[in-house]
Design an enzyme around this catalytic site. Structure first.
Site, PDB file in Angstrom:
ATOM      1  N   ASP A  11       0.862  -1.168   0.000  1.00 39.93           N
ATOM      2  CA  ASP A  11       0.000   0.000   0.000  1.00 39.93           C
ATOM      3  C   ASP A  11       0.906   1.228   0.000  1.00 39.93           C
ATOM      4  OD1 ASP A  11      -2.418   1.613   0.529  1.00 39.93           O
ATOM      5  OD2 ASP A  11      -1.512   1.862   2.510  1.00 39.93           O
ATOM      6  N   ASP A  13      -0.154   5.151   0.985  1.00 43.32           N
ATOM      7  CA  ASP A  13      -0.364   6.092   2.089  1.00 43.32           C
ATOM      8  C   ASP A  13      -0.441   5.361   3.424  1.00 43.32           C
ATOM      9  OD1 ASP A  13      -0.590   8.643   0.696  1.00 43.32           O
ATOM     10  OD2 ASP A  13      -2.436   7.836  -0.170  1.00 43.32           O
TER      11      ASP A  13
END
Length: 218
Positions: A11, A13
């Site tokens: 991922d 953020d």
């Protein structure tokens, strides 16, 4: 050394980039800008990782779809134009290079838009570090398995040899739905107990801790 995984999907953020607080404030400011109730920090944090429209639906589910789109536009304005410094977590830049040198394939699966991710990759100099990336513009929003399944198909990697790393339950549930392994990081958007409820392979409390585990995973 033969690692336990061939492909690591990150991922963005809250996992590689320390952007959680900025995202939360941007969501809150967008709501205030439109005269809507300001969500709590916890509520705004919970939707990080979802596609933007899905996130806005979760924030104010009673509102019409046109308002959710207006919220998304206001969020984009707040995120881009507020003067805040957003940087990679300590150890990420050198760590990703070391993982690539160790033989891992690296990829990104994110709820960011394609333009948002491309800007982030360019600003951090990480464009060439990942063999492929997927955003919500090309795939269903997390926790649907679409992003991971597309990445596995493109790279020719088996889900059983793939690890998804993320800071939210959306990431870990996506991994479960795709048949990959999942690892959580507790320094991002979702609290530790929420990550634990998803039964990941492991949970790490800093990027450097995650890096060390990956380098010795076999």
């Amino acid at each position: 050394m033969r690692h336990a995984y061939d492909l690591i999907v990150f991922d963005w953020d809250g996992t590689l980039m320390d952007s959680t607080a900025h995202i939360v404030r941007s969501i809150q400011r967008a709501c205030v800008q439109l005269g809507l109730p300001e969500p709590s920090r916890e509520a705004a944090s919970h939707v990080i990782g979802l596609g933007l429209i899905d996130a806005m639906r979760h924030i104010h589910p009673q509102l019409p779809d046109a308002t959710h789109h207006a919220m998304a536009d206001a969020y984009r304005h707040q995120y881009v134009h507020q003067e805040e410094t957003v940087e990679l977590f300590d150890g990420v830049l050198a760590g990703l290079a070391a993982l690539e040198d160790a033989g891992y394939l690296l990829a990104v699966a994110t709820g960011k838009s394609r333009s948002g991710l491309n800007h982030a990759l360019a600003s951090t100099g990480l464009q060439s570090r990942f063999v492929t990336t997927r955003t919500v513009d090309e795939c269903h929003s997390k926790p649907h398995p679409d992003m991971l399944l597309q990445i596995c198909e493109q790279t020719g990697m088996q889900p059983a040899r793939t690890l998804m790393v993320g800071d939210t339950s959306h990431d870990l549930l996506m991994a479960r739905h795709a048949g990959t392994h999942g690892a959580g990081v507790s320094y991002g958007a979702h609290p530790l107990e929420v990550l634990e409820d998803c039964s990941p392979q492991a949970i790490f409390h800093s990027y450097r801790e995650l890096q060390q585990w990956l380098m010795h995973s076999n």
